[in-house]
Design an enzyme around this catalytic site. Structure first.
Site, PDB file in Angstrom:
ATOM      1  N   LEU A   1      12.164   6.708  12.346  1.00 14.47           N
ATOM      2  CA  LEU A   1      11.705   8.060  12.656  1.00 14.47           C
ATOM      3  C   LEU A   1      12.053   8.347  14.107  1.00 14.47           C
ATOM      4  O   LEU A   1      11.974   7.449  14.958  1.00 14.47           O
ATOM      5  CB  LEU A   1      10.187   8.197  12.461  1.00 14.47           C
ATOM      6  CG  LEU A   1       9.641   8.131  11.030  1.00 14.47           C
ATOM      7  CD1 LEU A   1       8.120   8.218  11.051  1.00 14.47           C
ATOM      8  CD2 LEU A   1      10.227   9.231  10.159  1.00 14.47           C
ATOM      9  N   ASP A   2      12.423   9.584  14.407  1.00 17.05           N
ATOM     10  CA  ASP A   2      12.671   9.973  15.798  1.00 17.05           C
ATOM     11  C   ASP A   2      11.425   9.728  16.639  1.00 17.05           C
ATOM     12  O   ASP A   2      10.293   9.751  16.140  1.00 17.05           O
ATOM     13  CB  ASP A   2      13.039  11.453  15.881  1.00 17.05           C
ATOM     14  CG  ASP A   2      14.403  11.766  15.279  1.00 17.05           C
ATOM     15  OD1 ASP A   2      15.187  10.821  15.056  1.00 17.05           O
ATOM     16  OD2 ASP A   2      14.671  12.962  15.026  1.00 17.05           O
ATOM     17  N   GLU A   3      11.637   9.540  17.916  1.00 15.75           N
ATOM     18  CA  GLU A   3      10.540   9.243  18.834  1.00 15.75           C
ATOM     19  C   GLU A   3       9.407  10.265  18.729  1.00 15.75           C
ATOM     20  O   GLU A   3       8.230   9.901  18.716  1.00 15.75           O
ATOM     21  CB  GLU A   3      11.072   9.196  20.267  1.00 15.75           C
ATOM     22  CG  GLU A   3      10.013   8.867  21.314  1.00 15.75           C
ATOM     23  CD  GLU A   3      10.602   8.699  22.703  1.00 15.75           C
ATOM     24  OE1 GLU A   3       9.813   8.536  23.664  1.00 15.75           O
ATOM     25  OE2 GLU A   3      11.846   8.731  22.840  1.00 15.75           O
TER      26      GLU A   3
ATOM     27  N   THR B   1       8.758  12.333  16.217  1.00 18.03           N
ATOM     28  CA  THR B   1       8.342  12.619  14.844  1.00 18.03           C
ATOM     29  C   THR B   1       7.249  11.629  14.461  1.00 18.03           C
ATOM     30  O   THR B   1       7.378  10.433  14.707  1.00 18.03           O
ATOM     31  CB  THR B   1       9.523  12.496  13.865  1.00 18.03           C
ATOM     32  OG1 THR B   1      10.530  13.449  14.220  1.00 18.03           O
ATOM     33  CG2 THR B   1       9.083  12.747  12.429  1.00 18.03           C
TER      34      THR B   1
END
Length: 296
Positions: free
Chosen positions: A137-139, A141
């Protein structure tokens, strides 16, 4: 299938006679690569005898064993942080990741990531397991993310992800109302040569498919349920910006917002079959405080 110490045991039944490699592929879901991994580590046995290069026939009643729980070295720095665990057993763990935290370190010795926290958790539980993320997951998100606890589970989950057998549903708050309200964005994504960390829709990029459906709307925007068919970097953010509905608060692909300090994107649900038991698992990650207003 039975756990015995650091080993998983599989009893040969209907498939016999069959070569041991084929038995493990069909019964345990092992790939050729993971079978080779256990052979190299003296972690494959038939009826108590360790196999190296041999691939013998096995028969009804034989016991084939893989040492999946053998102690492993963990190169990630252990660091205490609270974890919101959604599911855990001997084989996998699912965590509700907070926003503002990377999934894993990008350089040796880096701390502050979810992987650091999980390494500490394993240490405190007395588990000598490497940290293996199934997806990222993106930082900024939040939401559900899966980790495998051993190489067999990781190989099975990696294949499931590649073949679209892991269903991931996100909730995104976006600017404007998409037209149509339900659709599929099938546009390749590649690197943006003008920005080192940005991605963009590009004819020379990798195939990327995102499904979305609007679940509520207002004068200022809409809430979408989004499902990924592929998993490209920043995929949801790039695709929603591409159709003219950037995620609220996304500073990279949209605009800052007074409503939230990061992109309003949460990995709300994940569904898959357990890599070892084949049990259906359906997990929901509770919404963080900064996204409660958009919870469907």
């Amino acid at each position: 299938m039975k756990k015995r110490g650091t080993w998983l045991e599989y009893k040969v039944t209907d498939l016999a006679p069959v070569y041991v490699n084929e038995f493990l592929i069909q019964t345990a879901g092992a790939s050729k690569g993971v079978i080779h991994h256990y052979r190299k580590a003296n972690g494959l046995k038939v009826n108590g005898t360790i196999l190296s290069a041999e691939n013998p026939l096995v028969h009804n009643g034989d016991i084939v064993s893989l040492e999946v729980f053998k102690a492993e070295k963990n190169d990630i720095v252990s660091e205490f942080m609270e974890l919101d665990i959604l599911f855990e057993d001997d084989h996998i763990i699912a965590i509700n990741k907070p926003a503002g935290m990377k999934t894993h370190p990008n350089s040796p010795g880096e701390t502050g990531t979810l992987a650091n926290a999980l390494a500490f958790y394993y240490m405190m539980q007395g588990e000598d397991a490497a940290v293996r993320h199934v997806h990222r997951l993106d930082e900024d998100t939040s939401g559900a993310i899966l980790f495998a606890k051993h190489a067999l589970a990781q190989a099975i989950m990696d294949k499931a992800l590649q073949e679209h057998f892991i269903s991931r549903t996100y909730v995104a708050a976006v600017q404007g109302v998409p037209r149509p309200k339900k659709g599929t964005i099938s546009q390749p994504i590649g690197k943006d040569r003008h920005h080192p960390s940005k991605r963009r829709v590009s004819t020379g990029g990798q195939p990327a498919v995102t499904h979305y459906e609007m679940v509520q709307s207002s004068s200022s925007g809409a809430v979408l349920k989004v499902q990924l068919e592929t998993g490209r970097t920043h995929q949801i953010r790039v695709h929603l910006s591409y159709i003219g509905n950037p995620i609220i608060g996304d500073r990279l692909y949209g605009d800052p917002s007074h409503l939230i300090e990061r992109q309003a994107l949460h990995a709300a649900h994940i569904r898959f079959h357990h890599p070892i038991t084949n049990e259906k698992i359906d997990l929901t990650a509770p919404f963080p405080a900064d996204m409660k207003r958009w919870e469907p």
